[in-house]
Scaffold this motif. Structure first.
Motif, mmCIF file in Angstrom:
data_model
loop_
_atom_site.group_PDB
_atom_site.id
_atom_site.type_symbol
_atom_site.label_atom_id
_atom_site.label_comp_id
_atom_site.label_asym_id
_atom_site.label_seq_id
_atom_site.Cartn_x
_atom_site.Cartn_y
_atom_site.Cartn_z
ATOM 1 N N ASN A 1 0.933 -1.261 0.116
ATOM 2 C CA ASN A 1 -0.059 0.095 -0.077
ATOM 3 C C ASN A 1 0.804 1.428 0.099
ATOM 4 O OD1 ASN A 1 -1.667 2.210 1.771
ATOM 5 N ND2 ASN A 1 -2.987 0.969 0.839
ATOM 6 N N LYS A 2 0.505 2.397 -0.444
ATOM 7 C CA LYS A 2 1.262 3.724 -0.626
ATOM 8 C C LYS A 2 1.622 4.026 0.786
ATOM 9 C CE LYS A 2 -2.654 6.804 -1.465
ATOM 10 N NZ LYS A 2 -3.217 7.812 -2.230
ATOM 11 N N GLU A 3 0.616 3.781 1.542
ATOM 12 C CA GLU A 3 0.850 4.225 2.916
ATOM 13 C C GLU A 3 2.058 3.592 3.648
ATOM 14 O OE1 GLU A 3 -0.637 6.976 4.131
ATOM 15 O OE2 GLU A 3 -2.186 7.135 2.490
ATOM 16 N N TYR A 4 2.651 2.571 3.207
ATOM 17 C CA TYR A 4 3.408 1.726 4.006
ATOM 18 C C TYR A 4 4.920 1.889 3.181
ATOM 19 C CZ TYR A 4 -0.484 -0.932 5.454
ATOM 20 O OH TYR A 4 -1.915 -1.183 5.872
ATOM 21 N N TYR A 5 4.886 2.671 2.030
ATOM 22 C CA TYR A 5 6.192 2.883 1.234
ATOM 23 C C TYR A 5 7.286 3.428 2.057
ATOM 24 C CZ TYR A 5 9.348 5.275 -1.821
ATOM 25 O OH TYR A 5 10.552 5.600 -2.677
ATOM 26 N N PRO B 1 -3.109 1.851 -4.067
ATOM 27 C CA PRO B 1 -4.122 2.719 -3.265
ATOM 28 C C PRO B 1 -4.977 2.292 -2.230
ATOM 29 C CG PRO B 1 -4.980 2.507 -5.501
ATOM 30 C CD PRO B 1 -3.808 1.804 -5.290
ATOM 31 N N CYS B 2 -5.459 0.974 -2.393
ATOM 32 C CA CYS B 2 -6.138 0.549 -1.498
ATOM 33 C C CYS B 2 -5.971 -1.197 -1.502
ATOM 34 C CB CYS B 2 -7.630 0.467 -1.635
ATOM 35 S SG CYS B 2 -8.235 0.387 -3.491
ATOM 36 N N ALA B 3 -6.671 -2.070 -0.883
ATOM 37 C CA ALA B 3 -6.340 -3.460 -0.840
ATOM 38 C C ALA B 3 -7.320 -3.971 -1.841
ATOM 39 C CB ALA B 3 -6.452 -4.042 0.385
ATOM 40 N N ARG B 4 -6.871 -4.975 -2.858
ATOM 41 C CA ARG B 4 -7.636 -5.745 -3.782
ATOM 42 C C ARG B 4 -6.931 -7.163 -3.791
ATOM 43 N NH1 ARG B 4 -10.710 -2.541 -3.446
ATOM 44 N NH2 ARG B 4 -11.928 -1.273 -5.008
ATOM 45 N N ASN B 5 -6.362 -7.715 -2.769
ATOM 46 C CA ASN B 5 -6.075 -9.071 -2.715
ATOM 47 C C ASN B 5 -4.957 -9.465 -3.593
ATOM 48 O OD1 ASN B 5 -6.029 -11.882 -2.116
ATOM 49 N ND2 ASN B 5 -8.143 -11.624 -1.520
ATOM 50 N N ILE C 1 6.265 2.918 -8.417
ATOM 51 C CA ILE C 1 5.320 3.289 -9.371
ATOM 52 C C ILE C 1 3.811 3.579 -8.473
ATOM 53 C CG2 ILE C 1 3.773 2.488 -11.434
ATOM 54 C CD1 ILE C 1 6.341 1.159 -12.632
ATOM 55 N N GLU C 2 3.494 4.586 -8.592
ATOM 56 C CA GLU C 2 2.137 4.604 -7.644
ATOM 57 C C GLU C 2 1.020 4.416 -8.848
ATOM 58 O OE1 GLU C 2 0.017 7.675 -4.705
ATOM 59 O OE2 GLU C 2 2.142 8.181 -5.489
ATOM 60 N N LEU C 3 0.471 3.303 -8.651
ATOM 61 C CA LEU C 3 -0.773 2.784 -9.097
ATOM 62 C C LEU C 3 -1.927 3.836 -9.586
ATOM 63 C CD1 LEU C 3 -0.541 -0.856 -8.333
ATOM 64 C CD2 LEU C 3 0.249 -0.082 -10.502
ATOM 65 N N ASP C 4 -2.403 3.847 -10.640
ATOM 66 C CA ASP C 4 -3.667 5.038 -10.827
ATOM 67 C C ASP C 4 -4.786 4.565 -9.802
ATOM 68 O OD1 ASP C 4 -4.966 6.976 -12.398
ATOM 69 O OD2 ASP C 4 -6.323 5.423 -12.664
ATOM 70 N N GLU C 5 -5.207 5.415 -8.892
ATOM 71 C CA GLU C 5 -6.257 5.296 -8.142
ATOM 72 C C GLU C 5 -7.377 4.968 -8.660
ATOM 73 O OE1 GLU C 5 -7.944 7.134 -3.774
ATOM 74 O OE2 GLU C 5 -6.507 8.304 -4.837
ATOM 75 N N ALA C 6 -7.978 5.795 -9.549
ATOM 76 C CA ALA C 6 -9.624 5.625 -10.121
ATOM 77 C C ALA C 6 -9.637 4.171 -10.748
ATOM 78 C CB ALA C 6 -9.926 6.574 -11.063
ATOM 79 N N VAL D 1 9.704 17.240 0.374
ATOM 80 C CA VAL D 1 10.750 16.749 -0.167
ATOM 81 C C VAL D 1 10.444 15.138 -0.237
ATOM 82 C CG1 VAL D 1 12.228 18.178 0.549
ATOM 83 C CG2 VAL D 1 11.922 16.180 2.037
ATOM 84 N N TYR D 2 9.293 14.587 0.419
ATOM 85 C CA TYR D 2 8.994 13.007 0.153
ATOM 86 C C TYR D 2 8.015 12.830 -0.769
ATOM 87 C CZ TYR D 2 11.491 13.719 4.599
ATOM 88 O OH TYR D 2 12.425 14.111 5.775
ATOM 89 N N GLY D 3 7.636 13.896 -1.691
ATOM 90 C CA GLY D 3 6.607 13.712 -2.398
ATOM 91 C C GLY D 3 5.318 13.229 -2.065
ATOM 92 N N ARG D 4 4.886 13.829 -0.965
ATOM 93 C CA ARG D 4 3.347 13.450 -0.534
ATOM 94 C C ARG D 4 2.469 14.674 -0.581
ATOM 95 N NH1 ARG D 4 4.834 12.905 5.772
ATOM 96 N NH2 ARG D 4 6.140 14.812 5.049
ATOM 97 N N MET D 5 2.686 15.319 -1.787
ATOM 98 C CA MET D 5 1.770 16.713 -1.915
ATOM 99 C C MET D 5 0.447 16.183 -2.288
ATOM 100 S SD MET D 5 3.467 19.202 -1.321
ATOM 101 C CE MET D 5 2.566 20.625 -2.318
ATOM 102 N N LYS D 6 0.193 15.159 -2.861
ATOM 103 C CA LYS D 6 -1.213 14.523 -3.231
ATOM 104 C C LYS D 6 -2.007 14.065 -2.097
ATOM 105 C CE LYS D 6 0.185 11.508 -6.273
ATOM 106 N NZ LYS D 6 0.183 10.648 -7.575
ATOM 107 N N GLU D 7 -1.318 13.854 -1.024
ATOM 108 C CA GLU D 7 -1.988 13.460 0.134
ATOM 109 C C GLU D 7 -3.233 14.748 0.737
ATOM 110 O OE1 GLU D 7 0.419 11.786 3.278
ATOM 111 O OE2 GLU D 7 1.446 10.631 1.730
#
Length: 480
Positions: free
Chosen positions: A63-67, A91-95, A242-247, A474-480
């Protein structure tokens, strides 16, 4: 491995490990749980993959929160800079099936269809690296002839909490899979133990990227199509992740790779692995990793037990004392205490579900929370104020940010801080303090080579962690 061209271990680091609550939380899941030697399960699987021969790179899906937390775990290993490794961030869990499908697309794009991948769950414990290597070599041989090869574990005891694999015709190095079997009854598990034809399903397997792509195309075409859309829309301009597209990721079905492919495919083989494997899925399983005393009590931390037998005690800070208790599991953390009969440790997830329903923070985070710049611990909280202890690592800084609903008071108790507070920039030394009004851009930085520690007092009408507007980071979290 015998002269593989491309060999890529893929670490699946998802799930919450809710049965290991209160040590495991949604923002501190099971792969981050430390074992007796001080290493986490995530560190151990990374090292296990690294020690395999001829590895091209290691990919972690999480998950992106654990990066940042995962990166910090890897950086504790002395080998983390030697072997290339990257992340696919969900972005979320999908098994497991969507995760593996996206990993396959990543490997196909970079390495081609003949690259061999090895799927490794991050929450398993394997003791014997030599036996693990031997099993991987057997699996690799079958993968090269276009089999999907799962690593089965020879049952060491009667287990009803695991899935099983029935071995079919011999393939030399292994067996054709005759059937995948869900968690059995005790009577069936006893029969499987005596039969020697049944293996525990450990969720590890090896195959060519192109073979898995074709099996997904045949047995899970809708999933593969959705994964291809997600891959196409995901940003790929960062070498570390690679941050997977959320939508588009949200359109993927929640399904395991066993259901999507393994139980349907005619190309699945199994080898009987001989290493010591443990799925640490409960406190009872965790207890078995440690030696009990003469009264059958397993004690981790400070405890005094009188007239007490066959208990499991895990304490992070406080002394635990008991008189006349038997067969209990007691797990204590700074903000939550679990007490259960040892035979009910599989049911701890029910507690976590109740906490989620009640929106209680202890299902989500610990009192001490890790951030890429350091950590913070909540010392005290009420409706209108919160007190934190903030530790900033050497040469690190928080984001330039502001808050809509709270102001902050900072007191430096150790080290020195560079402060941006609105239009002002200044230095705070030990025993000095400052006030940051709400809606004021501010930043805290540590210019020294030792930790900066401050006490922060927040006051306001809303004190949630989501009241942060980041202006620079500096950690790239601007989208949060």
């Amino acid at each position: 491995m015998k002269n593989p061209s491309i060999f890529v271990p893929i670490i699946l680091s998802g799930g919450t490990g809710s049965r290991l609550w209160p040590v495991s939380r949604e923002m501190h899941p099971k792969p981050f749980v430390k074992l007796a030697d001080g290493q986490s399960l995530l560190q151990k699987v990374f090292l296990r993959a690294h020690y395999l021969p001829n590895v091209t790179e290691i990919i972690t899906i999480t998950n992106k929160e654990y990066y940042f937390k995962s990166k910090m775990e890897y950086e504790k290993n002395v080998w983390h800079e030697i072997l290339p490794h990257s992340f696919l961030l969900e972005p979320c869990a999908r098994n497991t099936a969507p995760a593996i499908a996206l990993a396959v697309l990543r490997i196909l794009a970079i390495h081609g269809p003949d690259a061999v991948l090895l799927i490794l769950p991050a929450d398993h414990l394997i003791e014997n690296q030599d036996a693990f290597l031997q099993a991987c070599q057997q699996a690799f041989s079958l993968a090269k002839i276009n089999k999907i090869v799962t690593l089965g574990i020879l049952p060491a005891s009667l287990e009803t909490g695991f899935g099983y694999i029935e071995c079919g015709d011999s393939l030399g190095e292994g067996y054709q899979v005759a059937a995948f079997i869900e968690k059995p009854t005790a009577e069936l598990a006893e029969m499987y133990l005596q039969s020697k034809k049944y293996l525990w399903n450990a969720g590890m397997f090896c195959c060519k990227a192109g073979v898995m792509f074709q099996e997904l195309k045949q047995h899970a075409p809708d999933l593969l199509q959705a994964a291809e859309l997600c891959w196409e829309r995901s940003q790929k301009n960062n070498t570390d992740f690679i941050e997977l597209d959320e939508a588009s990721f949200a359109l993927l079905p929640t399904i395991s790779i066993d259901y999507a492919v393994m139980e349907k495919s005619q190309e699945v083989a199994v080898i009987a692995a001989h290493f010591d494997w443990q799925d640490i899925g409960s406190w009872e399983a965790y207890k078995k990793l440690h030696q009990a005393d003469s009264n059958g009590n397993t004690i981790l931390g400070d405890a005094i037990l009188i007239d007490s037998q066959d208990n499991f005690i895990h304490s992070e800070d406080r002394m635990i004392a008991s008189i006349g208790i038997n067969n209990l599991a007691i797990v204590d953390t700074p903000d939550a205490l679990l007490i259960t009969q040892r035979g009910r440790t599989q049911d701890v997830r029910q507690i976590v579900q109740k906490l989620k329903e009640n929106a209680h923070e202890s299902y989500l985070t610990h009192r001490t929370v890790t951030r890429p710049w350091g950590s913070y611990a909540v010392l005290e909280t009420s409706a209108f104020y919160k007190i934190k202890r903030i530790v900033v690592k050497p040469q690190h800084s928080l984001s330039l940010q502001l808050h809509q609903y709270r102001s902050e008071h900072w007191v430096v108790v150790e080290g020195m801080a560079n402060v941006i507070n609105g239009e002002q920039e200044y230095v705070l030394k030990t025993n000095e303090s400052t006030f940051v009004p709400m809606k004021t851009p501010h930043r805290l930085s540590n210019p020294l080579d030792s930790d900066l520690i401050i006490i922060e007092v927040q006051t306001g009408s809303y004190l949630g962690e989501d009241d942060i507007t980041r202006l620079e980071d500096v950690y790239g979290r601007m989208k949060e």
